[in-house]
Design a protein around this motif. Sequence first.
Motif, PDB file in Angstrom:
ATOM      1  N   CYS A  43     -11.042  19.879 -12.642  1.00  0.00           N
ATOM      2  CA  CYS A  43     -12.165  20.983 -12.550  1.00  0.00           C
ATOM      3  C   CYS A  43     -13.026  19.792 -12.712  1.00  0.00           C
ATOM      4  O   CYS A  43     -13.023  18.634 -13.373  1.00  0.00           O
ATOM      5  CB  CYS A  43     -13.159  21.501 -12.826  1.00  0.00           C
ATOM      6  SG  CYS A  43     -14.754  22.398 -12.999  1.00  0.00           S
TER       7      CYS A  43
ATOM      8  N   CYS B 137     -16.155  19.486 -14.233  1.00  0.00           N
ATOM      9  CA  CYS B 137     -16.481  18.859 -15.226  1.00  0.00           C
ATOM     10  C   CYS B 137     -15.902  18.438 -16.180  1.00  0.00           C
ATOM     11  O   CYS B 137     -16.598  17.976 -17.768  1.00  0.00           O
ATOM     12  CB  CYS B 137     -16.868  20.490 -16.009  1.00  0.00           C
ATOM     13  SG  CYS B 137     -15.810  21.144 -16.108  1.00  0.00           S
TER      14      CYS B 137
ATOM     15  N   HIS C  26     -18.067  27.532 -15.823  1.00  0.00           N
ATOM     16  CA  HIS C  26     -16.637  26.528 -16.117  1.00  0.00           C
ATOM     17  C   HIS C  26     -15.965  26.678 -17.634  1.00  0.00           C
ATOM     18  O   HIS C  26     -15.776  26.158 -18.836  1.00  0.00           O
ATOM     19  CB  HIS C  26     -17.544  25.000 -16.368  1.00  0.00           C
ATOM     20  CG  HIS C  26     -18.492  24.813 -15.577  1.00  0.00           C
ATOM     21  ND1 HIS C  26     -17.142  24.147 -14.123  1.00  0.00           N
ATOM     22  CD2 HIS C  26     -18.756  25.239 -14.653  1.00  0.00           C
ATOM     23  CE1 HIS C  26     -17.074  23.772 -13.769  1.00  0.00           C
ATOM     24  NE2 HIS C  26     -18.641  24.448 -13.063  1.00  0.00           N
TER      25      HIS C  26
ATOM     26  N   CYS D 238     -11.034  26.072 -15.028  1.00  0.00           N
ATOM     27  CA  CYS D 238     -12.377  26.764 -14.918  1.00  0.00           C
ATOM     28  C   CYS D 238     -11.956  27.587 -13.459  1.00  0.00           C
ATOM     29  O   CYS D 238     -11.486  27.761 -12.637  1.00  0.00           O
ATOM     30  CB  CYS D 238     -13.480  25.348 -14.661  1.00  0.00           C
ATOM     31  SG  CYS D 238     -13.924  24.893 -15.791  1.00  0.00           S
TER      32      CYS D 238
HETATM   33 ZN   LIG Z   1     -14.934  23.417 -14.660  1.00  0.00          ZN
END
Ligand SMILES: [Zn+2]
Length: 321
Positions: A202, A204, A192, A209
């Motif tokens: 992503c 996240c 990440h 990422c």
């Molecule tokens: Zn990510």
Amino acid sequence: MEHLLGFDIGGTKTEVSLFALGGGDGDFKVSTKDGKSDLKVLASKRMPTSRQDGYETYLKNLLELIPAVTKEGSIEIDDLEGMGLGLPGSVHPETGKMLNGNTHMMIGKDVAGDIREALGFRSPIAVNNDASCFALAEALCGAGLKYEADHGLPISRQQSIGIILGTGCGGGLIYGGKILNGGKGGGGEIGHTTLVTDGHPCYCGRMGCAELYLAGPALEKNMPGKKATEIFELAEKKDPAALAVVNDYRQKLCDFLINLNNFYDPHYIVLGGGVSKQTVIYEGLEEELGKKMFVSGKTPNIYQHQLSDSAGVLGAAIMVL
Ligand SMILES: [Zn+2]
């Protein structure tokens, strides 16, 4: 002889293995603080992680698997010197709870604590993320021994990075035979870090990422309808579309490794996970790194994993050492 139990808890499957340390006829060599020893696999069992059924069901199944493994190895649970758990996400260094990861049902759960309580287990239980366990197993039992043999530098003085290129992209940093955890459990999350500016979104919350470009599914997204292994096979047969996907992958992997190298300067980087089995990704890679790194002429070795798929469970067990 000491007995250790290792857990490789992945997003799709869970493996539990019982190891005997120092019997002299082991399946793996291991470098410990007291010198070289060996580990033998006495018993090993797997079960699906089946995340859709929720954590309570998962824990219940896991608590049935543990005595099945120790029984097969003719060991009582109370005779174990320790247990080590590799979880599919980042782990809080003090509480052992999983902080984040793509196996959502485990986030915030204290798997080690729940095992300890259910079994009344009193010896140490070590917990870390699965990529760090992979990196540790390779450092102490696999790639680290190879680096020591090739360059004469003992494992206690080596620095390395282990990277999993599988369904996700995770990493573990090793310093002198120990996992470098970071202060709050967020270290080693190299999947990440941004690889492509303004790239794909992503889970996240960020864009571009590394995981979105280097994990197996990334290849499959670039050639819909084909599995990653098929894409590599087609590329070998000079299929232009597959070749373009593989070449783009190699370029991005090289950029990623240069970033890591400029940051950490490891002696070697070892790759594991499904994509790491493709030998074409290693061709010319060290030379390419050597040309593009900030400090030239200090290229790290890029090793394919030296241990089998059992690296995760092995790394989890040897954390206790
Ligand atoms: Zn990510």
